[in-house]
Design a protein around this motif. Structure first.
Motif, mmCIF file in Angstrom:
data_model
loop_
_atom_site.group_PDB
_atom_site.id
_atom_site.type_symbol
_atom_site.label_atom_id
_atom_site.label_comp_id
_atom_site.label_asym_id
_atom_site.label_seq_id
_atom_site.Cartn_x
_atom_site.Cartn_y
_atom_site.Cartn_z
ATOM 1 N N ASP A 189 49.235 35.300 33.510
ATOM 2 C CA ASP A 189 48.401 35.032 32.446
ATOM 3 C C ASP A 189 47.570 36.275 32.070
ATOM 4 O OD1 ASP A 189 46.383 35.030 34.139
ATOM 5 O OD2 ASP A 189 45.827 32.937 34.254
ATOM 6 N N PRO A 190 46.831 36.315 31.045
ATOM 7 C CA PRO A 190 46.001 37.263 30.728
ATOM 8 C C PRO A 190 45.178 37.936 31.792
ATOM 9 C CG PRO A 190 45.668 35.798 28.890
ATOM 10 C CD PRO A 190 46.629 35.148 30.176
ATOM 11 N N GLU A 191 44.770 37.179 32.777
ATOM 12 C CA GLU A 191 43.692 37.643 34.030
ATOM 13 C C GLU A 191 44.742 38.177 35.085
ATOM 14 O OE1 GLU A 191 43.078 34.338 32.466
ATOM 15 O OE2 GLU A 191 41.724 35.715 31.190
ATOM 16 N N GLY A 192 46.300 38.261 34.774
ATOM 17 C CA GLY A 192 46.949 38.546 36.105
ATOM 18 C C GLY A 192 47.361 37.479 37.019
ATOM 19 N N ARG A 193 47.002 36.175 36.756
ATOM 20 C CA ARG A 193 47.511 35.057 37.617
ATOM 21 C C ARG A 193 48.926 34.766 37.326
ATOM 22 N NH1 ARG A 193 41.699 32.526 36.197
ATOM 23 N NH2 ARG A 193 43.223 32.140 34.594
ATOM 24 N N ARG B 172 51.798 32.215 36.749
ATOM 25 C CA ARG B 172 51.751 30.855 36.117
ATOM 26 C C ARG B 172 53.219 30.467 35.792
ATOM 27 N NH1 ARG B 172 50.536 32.380 29.799
ATOM 28 N NH2 ARG B 172 52.219 33.785 29.650
#
Length: 160
Positions: A8-12, A14
């Motif tokens: 995701d945009p935060e690097g998590r 998914r």
């Protein structure tokens, strides 16, 4: 370069949401190779091994692995696979067996991982069933050759 889709945009990490994608015919073809001693290849091709028909057992393992890919590879979607083919081409000149797996679906996401998993499991099964006679076997060149369908279109590594 295309961005990684499983972050995701935060690097998590998914699982990609495919709910807005259209279900279309998708196909993937993967290949690999297992090299061995000449007598090992002859042993496999004879079909007379103590563990039974090595090639047919490896074919079943490849088919089963393609069906179970989401259980093996994190973040893969469970898919209704409409076709799985696993084939072998013995090469007596180079003392190896070439493996090929083709997987098809009518789904909103591709089947590249299923085809690659099928080849991998089939190769590992060949190794397992023949390791008593040859522990020097080497699995190599597992790769995607073709994929069709979906937003990214067609990919072809080489002409068949």
């Amino acid at each position: 370069m295309t961005e990684l889709t499983h972050l995701d945009p935060e690097g998590r990490v998914r699982m990609v949401d495919v709910s807005d994608k259209q279900s279309t015919l998708r196909r993937a073809l993967a290949t690999g190779c297992i090299s061995m001693q000449p007598q090992t290849l002859q042993h496999i091709l004879s079909g007379q091994g103590k563990k039974g028909n090595v090639l047919e057992t490896a074919r079943i393992a490849g088919i089963m692995a393609a069906k179970r890919t989401p259980d093996i590879i994190p973040l893969c979607h469970p898919l209704m696979l409409t076709g799985i083919r696993v084939d072998f081409r013995p090469d007596t000149e180079n003392n190896c067996i070439h493996l090929e797996a083709e997987v098809r679906t009518l789904s909103p996401t591709g089947v590249e991982m299923e085809a690659l998993t099928a080849v991998s499991a089939a190769a590992l099964t060949l190794y397992d069933m023949a390791k008593a006679v040859d522990k020097t076997m080497e699995i190599s060149r597992i790769r995607l050759e073709e994929k069709e369908g979906g937003k990214s279109g067609t990919f072809t590594r080489r002409s068949l």
